[in-house]
Design an enzyme around this catalytic site. Sequence first.
Site, PDB file in Angstrom:
ATOM      1  N   ARG A  16       0.856  -1.193   0.000  1.00  0.00           N
ATOM      2  CA  ARG A  16       0.000   0.000   0.000  1.00  0.00           C
ATOM      3  C   ARG A  16       0.898   1.252   0.000  1.00  0.00           C
ATOM      4  O   ARG A  16       2.121   1.160   0.058  1.00  0.00           O
ATOM      5  CB  ARG A  16      -0.924  -0.012   1.219  1.00  0.00           C
ATOM      6  CG  ARG A  16      -0.188   0.212   2.518  1.00  0.00           C
ATOM      7  CD  ARG A  16      -1.125   0.268   3.718  1.00  0.00           C
ATOM      8  NE  ARG A  16      -0.430   0.787   4.872  1.00  0.00           N
ATOM      9  CZ  ARG A  16      -0.582   0.349   6.122  1.00  0.00           C
ATOM     10  NH1 ARG A  16      -1.428  -0.607   6.392  1.00  0.00           N
ATOM     11  NH2 ARG A  16       0.106   0.898   7.110  1.00  0.00           N
ATOM     12  N   ASP A  37       6.175  -7.440   1.324  1.00  0.00           N
ATOM     13  CA  ASP A  37       5.489  -6.804   2.456  1.00  0.00           C
ATOM     14  C   ASP A  37       5.159  -7.875   3.479  1.00  0.00           C
ATOM     15  O   ASP A  37       5.389  -9.070   3.247  1.00  0.00           O
ATOM     16  CB  ASP A  37       4.197  -6.097   1.973  1.00  0.00           C
ATOM     17  CG  ASP A  37       3.814  -4.882   2.827  1.00  0.00           C
ATOM     18  OD1 ASP A  37       3.574  -5.067   4.037  1.00  0.00           O
ATOM     19  OD2 ASP A  37       3.757  -3.773   2.282  1.00  0.00           O
ATOM     20  N   VAL A  59      11.076  -6.961   6.813  1.00  0.00           N
ATOM     21  CA  VAL A  59      12.410  -6.419   6.509  1.00  0.00           C
ATOM     22  C   VAL A  59      13.375  -6.454   7.687  1.00  0.00           C
ATOM     23  O   VAL A  59      14.580  -6.271   7.505  1.00  0.00           O
ATOM     24  CB  VAL A  59      12.326  -4.973   5.949  1.00  0.00           C
ATOM     25  CG1 VAL A  59      11.627  -4.947   4.597  1.00  0.00           C
ATOM     26  CG2 VAL A  59      11.672  -4.023   6.957  1.00  0.00           C
ATOM     27  N   ASN A  85      11.512   0.720   1.080  1.00  0.00           N
ATOM     28  CA  ASN A  85      10.405   1.655   1.346  1.00  0.00           C
ATOM     29  C   ASN A  85       9.691   1.367   2.670  1.00  0.00           C
ATOM     30  O   ASN A  85       9.129   2.272   3.271  1.00  0.00           O
ATOM     31  CB  ASN A  85       9.411   1.561   0.175  1.00  0.00           C
ATOM     32  CG  ASN A  85       8.073   2.175   0.530  1.00  0.00           C
ATOM     33  OD1 ASN A  85       7.921   3.399   0.549  1.00  0.00           O
ATOM     34  ND2 ASN A  85       7.085   1.339   0.858  1.00  0.00           N
ATOM     35  N   TYR A 148      11.569   7.808  15.212  1.00  0.00           N
ATOM     36  CA  TYR A 148      11.445   7.775  13.750  1.00  0.00           C
ATOM     37  C   TYR A 148      12.539   8.647  13.123  1.00  0.00           C
ATOM     38  O   TYR A 148      13.247   8.210  12.197  1.00  0.00           O
ATOM     39  CB  TYR A 148      10.047   8.285  13.397  1.00  0.00           C
ATOM     40  CG  TYR A 148       9.691   8.310  11.935  1.00  0.00           C
ATOM     41  CD1 TYR A 148       9.249   7.164  11.284  1.00  0.00           C
ATOM     42  CD2 TYR A 148       9.755   9.502  11.203  1.00  0.00           C
ATOM     43  CE1 TYR A 148       8.883   7.202   9.949  1.00  0.00           C
ATOM     44  CE2 TYR A 148       9.393   9.545   9.874  1.00  0.00           C
ATOM     45  CZ  TYR A 148       8.959   8.395   9.244  1.00  0.00           C
ATOM     46  OH  TYR A 148       8.595   8.435   7.924  1.00  0.00           O
ATOM     47  N   LYS A 152      15.568   7.659  10.542  1.00  0.00           N
ATOM     48  CA  LYS A 152      15.634   8.239   9.197  1.00  0.00           C
ATOM     49  C   LYS A 152      16.972   8.961   8.984  1.00  0.00           C
ATOM     50  O   LYS A 152      17.535   8.938   7.887  1.00  0.00           O
ATOM     51  CB  LYS A 152      14.439   9.160   8.957  1.00  0.00           C
ATOM     52  CG  LYS A 152      13.084   8.417   8.955  1.00  0.00           C
ATOM     53  CD  LYS A 152      13.005   7.335   7.878  1.00  0.00           C
ATOM     54  CE  LYS A 152      11.625   6.726   7.729  1.00  0.00           C
ATOM     55  NZ  LYS A 152      11.537   5.710   6.675  1.00  0.00           N
ATOM     56  N   VAL A 181       3.025  12.967   3.291  1.00  0.00           N
ATOM     57  CA  VAL A 181       2.454  12.330   2.095  1.00  0.00           C
ATOM     58  C   VAL A 181       1.145  11.657   2.506  1.00  0.00           C
ATOM     59  O   VAL A 181       1.068  11.016   3.560  1.00  0.00           O
ATOM     60  CB  VAL A 181       3.434  11.276   1.519  1.00  0.00           C
ATOM     61  CG1 VAL A 181       2.852  10.642   0.268  1.00  0.00           C
ATOM     62  CG2 VAL A 181       4.786  11.919   1.214  1.00  0.00           C
TER      63      VAL A 181
HETATM   64  P1  NAD Z   1       2.201   3.103   4.814  1.00  0.00           P
HETATM   65  O1  NAD Z   1       2.051   2.861   6.278  1.00  0.00           O
HETATM   66  O2  NAD Z   1       0.996   3.203   3.972  1.00  0.00           O
HETATM   67  O3  NAD Z   1       3.134   1.983   4.138  1.00  0.00           O
HETATM   68  C1  NAD Z   1       4.156   1.323   4.827  1.00  0.00           C
HETATM   69  C2  NAD Z   1       4.264  -0.084   4.266  1.00  0.00           C
HETATM   70  O4  NAD Z   1       5.357  -0.744   4.928  1.00  0.00           O
HETATM   71  C3  NAD Z   1       3.001  -0.924   4.538  1.00  0.00           C
HETATM   72  O5  NAD Z   1       2.622  -1.623   3.376  1.00  0.00           O
HETATM   73  C4  NAD Z   1       3.453  -1.864   5.644  1.00  0.00           C
HETATM   74  O6  NAD Z   1       2.756  -3.110   5.673  1.00  0.00           O
HETATM   75  C5  NAD Z   1       4.922  -2.031   5.295  1.00  0.00           C
HETATM   76  N1  NAD Z   1       5.698  -2.550   6.446  1.00  0.00           N
HETATM   77  C6  NAD Z   1       5.646  -2.147   7.725  1.00  0.00           C
HETATM   78  N2  NAD Z   1       6.459  -2.888   8.474  1.00  0.00           N
HETATM   79  C7  NAD Z   1       7.062  -3.783   7.635  1.00  0.00           C
HETATM   80  C8  NAD Z   1       8.008  -4.819   7.798  1.00  0.00           C
HETATM   81  N3  NAD Z   1       8.518  -5.108   9.014  1.00  0.00           N
HETATM   82  N4  NAD Z   1       8.409  -5.504   6.713  1.00  0.00           N
HETATM   83  C9  NAD Z   1       7.890  -5.224   5.480  1.00  0.00           C
HETATM   84  N5  NAD Z   1       6.966  -4.282   5.268  1.00  0.00           N
HETATM   85  C10 NAD Z   1       6.567  -3.558   6.334  1.00  0.00           C
HETATM   86  O7  NAD Z   1       3.053   4.458   4.723  1.00  0.00           O
HETATM   87  P2  NAD Z   1       3.868   5.135   3.508  1.00  0.00           P
HETATM   88  O8  NAD Z   1       3.721   6.591   3.629  1.00  0.00           O
HETATM   89  O9  NAD Z   1       3.572   4.504   2.217  1.00  0.00           O
HETATM   90  O10 NAD Z   1       5.356   4.780   3.964  1.00  0.00           O
HETATM   91  C11 NAD Z   1       6.360   4.394   3.033  1.00  0.00           C
HETATM   92  C12 NAD Z   1       7.697   4.941   3.495  1.00  0.00           C
HETATM   93  O11 NAD Z   1       7.680   6.372   3.382  1.00  0.00           O
HETATM   94  C13 NAD Z   1       8.066   4.638   4.937  1.00  0.00           C
HETATM   95  O12 NAD Z   1       9.447   4.321   5.020  1.00  0.00           O
HETATM   96  C14 NAD Z   1       7.803   5.950   5.646  1.00  0.00           C
HETATM   97  O13 NAD Z   1       8.558   6.087   6.820  1.00  0.00           O
HETATM   98  C15 NAD Z   1       8.200   6.941   4.577  1.00  0.00           C
HETATM   99  N6  NAD Z   1       7.649   8.294   4.730  1.00  0.00           N
HETATM  100  C16 NAD Z   1       6.296   8.496   4.808  1.00  0.00           C
HETATM  101  C17 NAD Z   1       5.816   9.801   4.933  1.00  0.00           C
HETATM  102  C18 NAD Z   1       4.346  10.096   5.010  1.00  0.00           C
HETATM  103  O14 NAD Z   1       3.974  11.229   5.376  1.00  0.00           O
HETATM  104  N7  NAD Z   1       3.479   9.200   4.652  1.00  0.00           N
HETATM  105  C19 NAD Z   1       6.718  10.870   4.983  1.00  0.00           C
HETATM  106  C20 NAD Z   1       8.090  10.610   4.901  1.00  0.00           C
HETATM  107  C21 NAD Z   1       8.549   9.316   4.758  1.00  0.00           C
END
Ligand code: NAD
Length: 256
Positions: A16, A37, A59, A85, A148, A152, A181
């Site tokens: 997702r 995932d 992961v 990701n 977090y 990062k 995002v």
């Molecule tokens: P999200 O929560 O929708 O997606 C995260 C995905 O990672 C999910 O599909 C989840 O099942 C998977 N996941 C979690 N733990 C896991 C594990 N142990 N092994 C494998 N998969 C795992 O959020 P997103 O926004 O799509 O996040 C994607 C990346 O972007 C992340 O690294 C997040 O930290 C980073 N990020 C997000 C934002 C934001 O505002 N959404 C901002 C900056 C960075």
Amino acid sequence: MGKLDGRVVVVTGAARGQGEQEARLFRAEGAEVVVADVLDEQGAALAKELGARYVHLDVGEEDQWRSAVSTVKDAFGRIDGLVNNAGILRFNSLVDTPLDEFMQVVRVNQVGCFLGIKTVAPVLEDGGTIVNTASYTAVTGMAAVGTYAATKHAILGLTRVAALELAHRGIRVNAMCPGAVDTAMSNPAQLDPTADVEETSRALDELYRKLVPLGRIGKPEEVARLALFLTSDDSSYITGQPFVIDGGWLAGVSVI
Ligand code: NAD
């Protein structure tokens, strides 16, 4: 001609959010995509829709990385790209953060990225790419997300060192630093089937209209386009760098 024709790319956390959009875009650009995932049902359904391959991969677990890599090599014979990701977020002040919670976030965000590099780089084709998903909290502080932010920041360290160590094989390693995002991470209503997600997205836009110069929250499709740039030959002379994608949030402070 797609920008990723003939390449095999693994995207973690791709069931997702941003990972899903990366999987969709990479597939549309000709790549064989591996959706990895822990959300098996969602990930497998997405892979089926895209004509991609799903692998279960937590992961933070080295043996699962080894088995995922061998599944991909058996299926496609090669790996050209990795997008680290997968990530999780927890809110707490540092002094209130239990050690277990700190270690949980480190395990997924930081160890996950490390294990991805450690396991995939040795079998990555020369000229391959690794894109690590950091955050704008990798380059600035933010109260209440200290764990977090620490992980990062660490991802940028891993990115720079991996870029130096892998450059002799033409492997490029870069990091994305997204601001807010609109995914389940920033908009948890997306996970609640009873919630009005359009309404919560509008509320987030309203919030970010005041905070972010471009006046809105980012879209996962926009981050996917940056991931494509960093995975394709369009970025052929770029390695070891963080790329902020945040609507101008970190550009500075406005006093008017
Ligand atoms: P999200 O929560 O929708 O997606 C995260 C995905 O990672 C999910 O599909 C989840 O099942 C998977 N996941 C979690 N733990 C896991 C594990 N142990 N092994 C494998 N998969 C795992 O959020 P997103 O926004 O799509 O996040 C994607 C990346 O972007 C992340 O690294 C997040 O930290 C980073 N990020 C997000 C934002 C934001 O505002 N959404 C901002 C900056 C960075």
